[in-house]
Design a protein around this motif. Structure first.
Motif, PDB file in Angstrom:
ATOM      1  N   TYR A  33     155.562 -40.097  60.845  1.00 57.74           N
ATOM      2  CA  TYR A  33     154.152 -39.953  60.455  1.00 57.74           C
ATOM      3  C   TYR A  33     153.252 -40.873  61.277  1.00 57.74           C
ATOM      4  O   TYR A  33     152.034 -40.776  61.206  1.00 57.74           O
ATOM      5  N   VAL A  35     152.993 -40.640  64.344  1.00 54.44           N
ATOM      6  CA  VAL A  35     152.390 -39.783  65.380  1.00 54.44           C
ATOM      7  C   VAL A  35     151.025 -39.239  64.945  1.00 54.44           C
ATOM      8  O   VAL A  35     150.028 -39.481  65.622  1.00 54.44           O
ATOM      9  N   PRO A  36     150.956 -38.506  63.796  1.00 50.84           N
ATOM     10  CA  PRO A  36     149.617 -38.016  63.407  1.00 50.84           C
ATOM     11  C   PRO A  36     148.628 -39.139  63.167  1.00 50.84           C
ATOM     12  O   PRO A  36     147.454 -39.015  63.541  1.00 50.84           O
ATOM     13  N   VAL A  39     147.318 -40.246  66.416  1.00 56.33           N
ATOM     14  CA  VAL A  39     146.364 -39.276  66.968  1.00 56.33           C
ATOM     15  C   VAL A  39     144.996 -39.468  66.316  1.00 56.33           C
ATOM     16  O   VAL A  39     143.966 -39.497  66.999  1.00 56.33           O
ATOM     17  N   VAL A  40     144.993 -39.633  64.987  1.00 55.58           N
ATOM     18  CA  VAL A  40     143.722 -39.864  64.289  1.00 55.58           C
ATOM     19  C   VAL A  40     143.062 -41.121  64.828  1.00 55.58           C
ATOM     20  O   VAL A  40     141.865 -41.144  65.129  1.00 55.58           O
ATOM     21  N   ALA A  43     141.657 -40.632  68.312  1.00 60.86           N
ATOM     22  CA  ALA A  43     140.455 -39.794  68.266  1.00 60.86           C
ATOM     23  C   ALA A  43     139.272 -40.597  67.747  1.00 60.86           C
ATOM     24  O   ALA A  43     138.180 -40.566  68.320  1.00 60.86           O
TER      25      ALA A  43
ATOM     26  N   ALA B 310     146.052 -31.305  66.987  1.00 58.51           N
ATOM     27  CA  ALA B 310     146.964 -32.407  67.302  1.00 58.51           C
ATOM     28  C   ALA B 310     147.356 -33.161  66.035  1.00 58.51           C
ATOM     29  O   ALA B 310     148.534 -33.449  65.802  1.00 58.51           O
ATOM     30  N   VAL B 311     146.367 -33.471  65.183  1.00 57.67           N
ATOM     31  CA  VAL B 311     146.653 -34.255  63.984  1.00 57.67           C
ATOM     32  C   VAL B 311     147.549 -33.469  63.027  1.00 57.67           C
ATOM     33  O   VAL B 311     148.617 -33.932  62.619  1.00 57.67           O
ATOM     34  N   SER B 314     151.044 -32.454  64.495  1.00 60.59           N
ATOM     35  CA  SER B 314     152.054 -33.516  64.500  1.00 60.59           C
ATOM     36  C   SER B 314     152.439 -33.899  63.076  1.00 60.59           C
ATOM     37  O   SER B 314     153.586 -34.255  62.816  1.00 60.59           O
ATOM     38  N   ALA B 315     151.497 -33.787  62.142  1.00 54.71           N
ATOM     39  CA  ALA B 315     151.838 -34.066  60.746  1.00 54.71           C
ATOM     40  C   ALA B 315     152.820 -33.018  60.231  1.00 54.71           C
ATOM     41  O   ALA B 315     153.773 -33.345  59.511  1.00 54.71           O
ATOM     42  N   ALA B 318     156.118 -33.956  61.659  1.00 53.30           N
ATOM     43  CA  ALA B 318     156.701 -35.104  60.965  1.00 53.30           C
ATOM     44  C   ALA B 318     157.280 -34.676  59.619  1.00 53.30           C
ATOM     45  O   ALA B 318     158.368 -35.089  59.226  1.00 53.30           O
TER      46      ALA B 318
END
Lengths: 437, 327
Positions: A33, A35-36, A39-40, A43, B310-311, B314-315, B318
């Motif tokens: 988790y 990773v997301p 990314v957030v 951004a 992307a968010v 990737s979530a 995961a």
């Protein structure tokens, strides 16, 4: 992302693994988790930091005095340009745009008087909210000003003898020609910009120019410059990718609601690129108009060509005037639109108007001729009640009255029907009213 | 869909998948399955399937999705919207009166009678707020959760697809659906527009004129932008789909989120947040019809969709690669 590696991790987290594997798997699960979340984070950082970096590099320009800079603005002779202007106004008025729209629609449904493409109906929209404008100019004969709405656009095109206005939302066209077109220079000023002191648009059809671009706003502000004002050059900045000087205009007197006016002037051409009026009370700017893009090369000739699209409803200015005159004669319809549009300027024609004070803290005083608002019996008119709910009750030596406030202009209407208005604080209005007795 | 039907379609689907996968499986992964289950802990394998396998999987997934009655029904509804709009405008203007004269109704509706090409834009503007995203929400929400619900997810994972690869294929299918749905609306609108109204030079909303060919090119570009506008929602739906085993729940959640965000996007007090809501710039596709094109909001829209993809992509990865698949 290798798919097989991920499968393997899933296996590690499965019940078949031993206790150690479970814990490690759990951690690995959580790690995914990251990773997301990363990314957030990236951004958010990009959104937050890029504008900050972009605005940080103040350009290095030779020193210049305020006087020289003002002369530079006056001498500016930009004939050709195209660009995008973003204008935000926050007068602190309640947002009545929806109400206005529905009233307008209701009026339009009655008959075919007026036109949605009529500039006098459209340009006052600029007085509230945030709008994106496009301007293009090529010499004194060709200008275009477009108001970009969501999925529609309102264009005002001046090409030689013709002035066209096209509202794509309603597919309506407004057209004026020749002598009339000259009279409309007021409205056309928006596109004209580089021209000094365009003709006074005193036409009844088009309202006195609604200043929309940094150049026009600056012109208005510089008119007010006198010995009650401090004008300084406050460093440099970048606007729309161009190097600019920052001219700071501040009222010296206390009591004005205008905090400061800052104008970014293009170092090369002397064209005002950005205009910001901040109130003395602090907070967001009341008016903020600036180029987001500007290009000083000649726009393509096709930009100024306009042929009414087939099927569009075309209103000729002549017809409209004749119609309006007819209605006026018949006494059917007060020219509410025009009266509203003429707005404050009409106040100048009022009987008994006098100006108290000078410079930025001058106050216009006049007799409304009627009873004050509060004098009306409360049960009588809903309108009076409604208006009073917007205002604050004040009292002083002059008696009692109601102050209507915006972030810039305050108006005091006394119970005996006198009105005081100015870009000054409430206290200054009360003081002026007391002194006036 | 009735229970019997669903059972039947599930049965068919499983058969179909098993058939196709068996073909490919025979030569690509003989005897590897057992090794995979108890595979070496360092994650190395003797063989990796060829990249073509991904395309085979994608093809099988596309065929399954677009053969489904549900998908076809959604596309039929979308194709019917321009027909309805076109016929309604035709009837209303048959006596020579103008439609939407006060700027009411969907964008561009006033121009349809003079140029049928504007029906494409009106139809897209009318379907973009709800019909199109709802269809995408249904497909995206169903992607993983629907398989789990039907009990087919295990079979898919038994095949050497790999979870990440399966997710990519599901995501790609959803994006293809975004494009197909948009193109269905646009083509249906173009056909109806050409049949009922004249076609000709196009007046841009800035008042300038462009030829019919350029107008068509811009309409195509607009369709692509509209399809791209739906990617953020597709990624969101895919993520929701990995959270649950119920396809219906995932679809309802996705569509519910869509409606909630659209309502929030109308609240002026949330001004600071609104530019980050995925539907905020949806109507910016109209900027392609300005002259010159106003790129600011278009690019912001595409960037925003990219960030959402992307968010939530990737979530979804995961979540999906770490979850226990028991059904």
């Amino acid at each position: 992302m290798a798919p097989f590696k991920s499968d393997d991790n899933a296996t590690a987290g499965s019940p078949t693994a031993d206790g150690t594997g479970n814990r490690r798997g759990g951690r690995r699960k959580a790690a995914r988790y990251v990773v997301p979340v990363t990314v957030v984070g990236v951004a958010a950082a990009t959104i937050g930091l890029v504008p900050a970096f972009a605005g940080s590099g103040d350009p290095d320009l030779p020193k210049i005095t305020a006087q020289e800079l003002i002369e530079k603005i006056a001498a500016s002779d930009v004939q050709q340009l195209s660009g995008t202007v973003k204008i935000s106004t926050d007068l602190g008025l309640p947002d009545l745009s929806g109400l206005e729209g529905s009233l307008g629609a209701g009026g339009g449904a009655d008959g075919d008087e007026g036109s949605a493409a009529d500039p006098s109906a459209k340009l006052p929209e600029l007085a509230s909210g945030t709008h994106t404008l496009r301007v293009a100019a090529d010499g004194p004969d060709k200008q275009k000003l477009s108001l970009l709405d969501e999925a529609s656009e309102y264009s005002l095109i001046h090409n030689g003898d013709d002035v066209w206005a096209y509202d794509s939302g309603s597919n309506e066209v407004y057209h004026a020609t020749g002598a009339e077109a000259d009279m409309q220079d007021g409205a056309e000023d928006g596109a004209k910009r580089g021209e000094e002191g365009g003709a006074d648009g005193k036409s009844g059809v088009v309202p006195e120019d609604v200043p929309a671009t940094p150049g026009e706003l600056t012109e208005e502000a510089l008119k007010a410059v006198d010995d009650t004002t401090s004008v300084t050059v406050d460093g440099t900045m970048q606007v729309a990718g161009r190097d600019a000087y920052k001219l700071l205009i501040e009222p010296k007197q206390a009591g004005s609601t205008v905090g400061a006016i800052s104008v970014a002037v293009d170092a090369e051409t002397g064209l005002p690129l950005k205009f910001t009026l901040t109130p003395a009370s602090g907070g967001a700017a009341v008016v903020d108009a600036g180029f987001t893009k500007v290009d000083f090369s000649a726009p393509s000739a096709a930009t100024f060509d306009f042929t009414p699209p087939e099927g569009a409803k075309v209103t000729e200015a002549d017809d409209l005037e004749a119609q309006a005159a007819e209605e006026r004669d018949a006494g059917q319809l007060p020219e509410s639109d025009e009266e509203l549009a003429a707005g404050l300027e009409d106040l100048g024609d009022l009987e008994g108007l006098k100006v108290i004070g000078e410079g930025w803290s001058s106050i216009a005083a006049f007799d409304t001729g009627g009873e004050g608002l509060s004098a009306a019996p409360s049960g009588d008119g809903d309108l009076g009640g409604l208006l009073n709910s917007f205002g604050d009750e004040v009292s002083g030596k002059f008696g009692a009255g109601t102050v209507f406030s915006t972030r810039l202009v305050n108006v005091l209407i006394t119970d005996d029907g006198k009105a005081y208005a100015g870009a000054v604080t409430k206290e200054a209005l009360v003081k002026a009213a007391n002194a006036d007795r | 869909m009735s229970r019997a039907e669903r059972a039947q379609s599930t049965g068919q689907r499983t058969d179909q998948r098993t058939d196709q996968r068996t073909d490919q499986r025979t030569d690509q992964r003989t005897g590897e399955q057992a090794g995979r289950r108890t595979g070496p802990a360092d994650g190395t394998y003797a063989r990796t399937p060829s990249p073509l396998w991904t395309f085979g999987l994608l093809r099988s997934e596309l065929v399954t999705t677009f053969r489904r009655w549900r998908t076809l029904a959604l596309l039929a509804v979308l194709a019917a919207v321009p027909v309805l709009v076109g016929v309604a405008v035709k009837i209303e203007t048959s006596d020579g009166s103008a439609v939407g004269g006060d700027g009411e109704g969907p964008a561009f509706i006033a121009q349809i009678t003079n140029n049928g090409l504007f029906l494409v834009l009106t139809a897209l503007a009318a379907t973009l707020p709800f019909f199109l995203p709802m269809a995408v929400g249904v497909i995206a929400g169903d992607a993983i959760a629907g398989e789990a619900n039907a009990g087919t997810l295990r079979y898919l994972l038994v095949a050497p697809a790999g979870r990440a690869r399966l997710l990519i294929v599901k995501g790609a299918t959803t994006i293809v659906f975004c494009l197909v749905a948009t193109v269905v609306v646009a083509v249906s609108a173009l056909v109806v527009g050409a049949l009922l109204f004249p076609l000709g030079e196009v007046t841009t909303i800035s008042g300038t004129r462009i030829g019919l060919a350029e107008g068509l090119a811009r309409a195509l570009l607009i369709a692509l932008v509209v399809a791209a506008s739906l990617i953020g929602l597709a990624a969101l739906g895919l993520f929701v789909s990995t959270l649950t085993n119920s396809g219906i729940a995932a679809m309802a959640t996705t569509v519910g989120l869509l409606i909630t965000v659209q309502i929030l996007d109308q609240i002026p007090q949330l001004d600071a947040l609104r530019p980050y809501f995925f539907p905020h710039y949806w109507l910016s596709f109209a900027d392609l019809l300005r002259d010159p094109v106003h790129w600011d909001d278009l690019l912001r829209n595409l960037g925003l969709q990219g960030v959402y993809a992307a968010v939530f992509g990737s979530a979804a990865w995961a979540r999906f690669t770490t979850r226990d698949v028991t059904v």
